[in-house]
Design a protein around this motif. Structure first.
Motif, short mmCIF file in Angstrom:
data_model
loop_
_atom_site.label_atom_id
_atom_site.label_comp_id
_atom_site.label_asym_id
_atom_site.label_seq_id
_atom_site.Cartn_x
_atom_site.Cartn_y
_atom_site.Cartn_z
N ASN A 166 0.83 -1.12 0.18
CA ASN A 166 0.12 -0.08 0.03
C ASN A 166 0.78 1.34 0.03
O ASN A 166 0.45 2.50 -0.18
N SER A 167 2.14 1.11 0.13
CA SER A 167 3.06 2.26 0.23
C SER A 167 4.51 1.98 -0.23
O SER A 167 4.94 0.52 -0.13
N THR A 294 -2.47 2.25 -12.36
CA THR A 294 -2.01 2.03 -11.05
C THR A 294 -0.50 2.34 -10.54
O THR A 294 0.31 2.75 -11.74
N PRO A 295 -0.25 2.95 -9.59
CA PRO A 295 0.85 3.55 -9.15
C PRO A 295 2.21 2.80 -9.34
O PRO A 295 2.22 1.62 -8.91
N TRP A 296 3.30 3.18 -10.27
CA TRP A 296 4.28 2.28 -10.52
C TRP A 296 5.22 2.12 -9.01
O TRP A 296 5.37 0.72 -8.94
N ASN A 297 5.11 2.90 -8.33
CA ASN A 297 6.03 2.84 -7.20
C ASN A 297 5.30 2.06 -5.94
O ASN A 297 5.97 1.65 -5.04
N GLN A 298 4.16 1.60 -6.07
CA GLN A 298 3.57 0.79 -5.45
C GLN A 298 3.43 -0.67 -5.76
O GLN A 298 2.91 -1.41 -5.05
N THR A 347 1.30 7.57 -11.55
CA THR A 347 0.48 6.43 -11.93
C THR A 347 0.88 6.20 -13.40
O THR A 347 1.06 6.99 -14.17
N LEU A 348 1.25 4.86 -13.70
CA LEU A 348 1.50 4.36 -15.08
C LEU A 348 -0.11 3.90 -15.60
O LEU A 348 -0.86 2.88 -15.22
N TYR A 349 -0.41 4.63 -16.78
CA TYR A 349 -1.75 4.29 -17.37
C TYR A 349 -1.31 3.51 -18.62
O TYR A 349 -0.23 3.65 -19.32
#
Length: 356
Positions: A166-167, A294-298, A347-349
């Motif tokens: 989640n982080s 979705t966020p890449w770094n998560q 975020t990577l779309y």
């Protein structure tokens, strides 16, 4: 004119809740090094925050668990050990010296996941169940680039394609040989009399990756990984692989950037998604679009292959007769374009444009 578009706005919302929603702590949060250990002699029942019994899981005797919130539920003190799972204080003892609470949660998204025990340097006899979420203590990396997340005093879940955090804000501790035992070494360095050496490459369906993790995505590699994932799924189920089309690739790149502004099959100018075909000179009339973000770094593993795995895993988990998975598997589709866009918020779309 046939239009085949699956609705995806709910998917990114559902994913965002699963991967970015942090636990909310109140003034009764446990301190940073609090662990609850189940009493010996019997397993401990788990309860939800609403006081309902969790019927498909329990905690083993003498097992220690990182504690989040400490609540009073139905006049009983309860210790939070997972996102919505609590252990009764009466069934355990509290110790504040053996672990830490980072505020990070690990979600098991596919298959039950084995645990590593650092006290015995071997796999534990317990596993975390698919669909569960667990609070994380320490985060440790080793010389092989593996990452381990502490979920009890001596037990860790290994980062893989089957877990999501989640982080990404937790600090990592480097221990060169952590999680590496003799059996690992022998299986990855197995030579025979001819002098050939096994590489230890694991080619299975869990999404294992040979690529290096990166802090920002390689867009070209992401597009290739998503395309390969789609074609692997189609051919494994008796459908023809899709051919990459240059005009659809251009359309997908346009749409991926647009959905970072408006996540919808309606474009920012108010027209429907199919108008992008005319913009790139494509005259196809049978058309479909899938969108994802979705966020890449998560991601638990920040590689193009893992991103593609998460995309497909979410598609395959959807219900109903009209969804992303049904869309990408349509027999009439023969061509595809994949486009990705990495937004400023991390975020990577990805946009998948299909035609026949």
């Amino acid at each position: 004119m046939k239009l085949s578009i699956s609705k995806s706005a709910g998917i990114i919302a559902a994913l965002a809740m699963a991967t970015t929603g942090t636990l909310l702590f109140n003034q009764n949060d446990a301190k940073a090094a609090t662990v609850a250990t189940v009493h010996s002699g019997s397993v401990a029942q788990l309860y939800t925050e609403q006081g309902e019994k969790v019927t498909n899981r329990a905690l083993a005797p003498n097992s220690p668990w990182v504690v989040g919130k400490i609540l009073t539920i139905n006049n009983q003190t309860m210790y939070q050990v997972a996102t919505n799972e609590y252990l009764r204080a009466a069934d355990s003892s509290l110790n504040g010296e053996t672990s830490q609470d980072t505020g990070i949660v690990v979600h098991v998204i596919d298959h039950d996941q084995a645990l590593y025990n650092d006290a015995t340097n071997s796999n534990s006899n317990r596993a975390l169940q698919q669909g569960t979420a667990w609070k994380v203590g320490k985060i440790i990396t080793n010389k092989n680039g593996d990452t381990f997340f502490q979920v009890s005093t001596h037990e860790y879940i290994k980062g893989s394609f089957n877990v999501i955090l989640n982080s990404d804000k937790g600090s990592k501790q480097y221990i060169a040989d952590f999680g590496i035992n003799d059996s690992d070494s022998s299986s990855n360095n197995n030579s025979n009399n001819s002098g050939n050496t096994s590489t230890g490459t694991n080619d299975n369906n869990s999404g294992s990756s040979s690529q290096q993790e990166t802090s920002t995505p390689n867009i070209s590699a992401v597009n290739t990984a998503v395309l390969n994932s789609i074609n692997k799924e189609r051919t494994s189920n008796g459908e023809e692989a899709l051919t990459e089309d240059s005009s659809l690739m251009q359309a997908a790149s346009i749409r991926a950037k647009e959905v970072s502004e408006l996540f919808s099959h309606t474009r920012p100018d108010g027209t429907n998604a199919q108008t992008v075909l005319k913009q790139v000179g494509n005259t196809s009339t049978y058309y479909g679009e899938n969108l994802f973000g979705t966020p890449w770094n998560q991601l638990s593993v920040q590689t193009p292959e893992h991103y593609a795995y998460v995309v497909m895993d979410n598609y395959k988990g959807e219900s109903g007769t009209e969804n992303h998975y049904v869309n990408l598997m349509r027999p009439k589709f023969t061509k595809v374009g994949i486009g990705s866009y990495y937004a400023q918020d991390g975020t990577l779309y990805v946009a998948e444009e299909f035609t026949k």
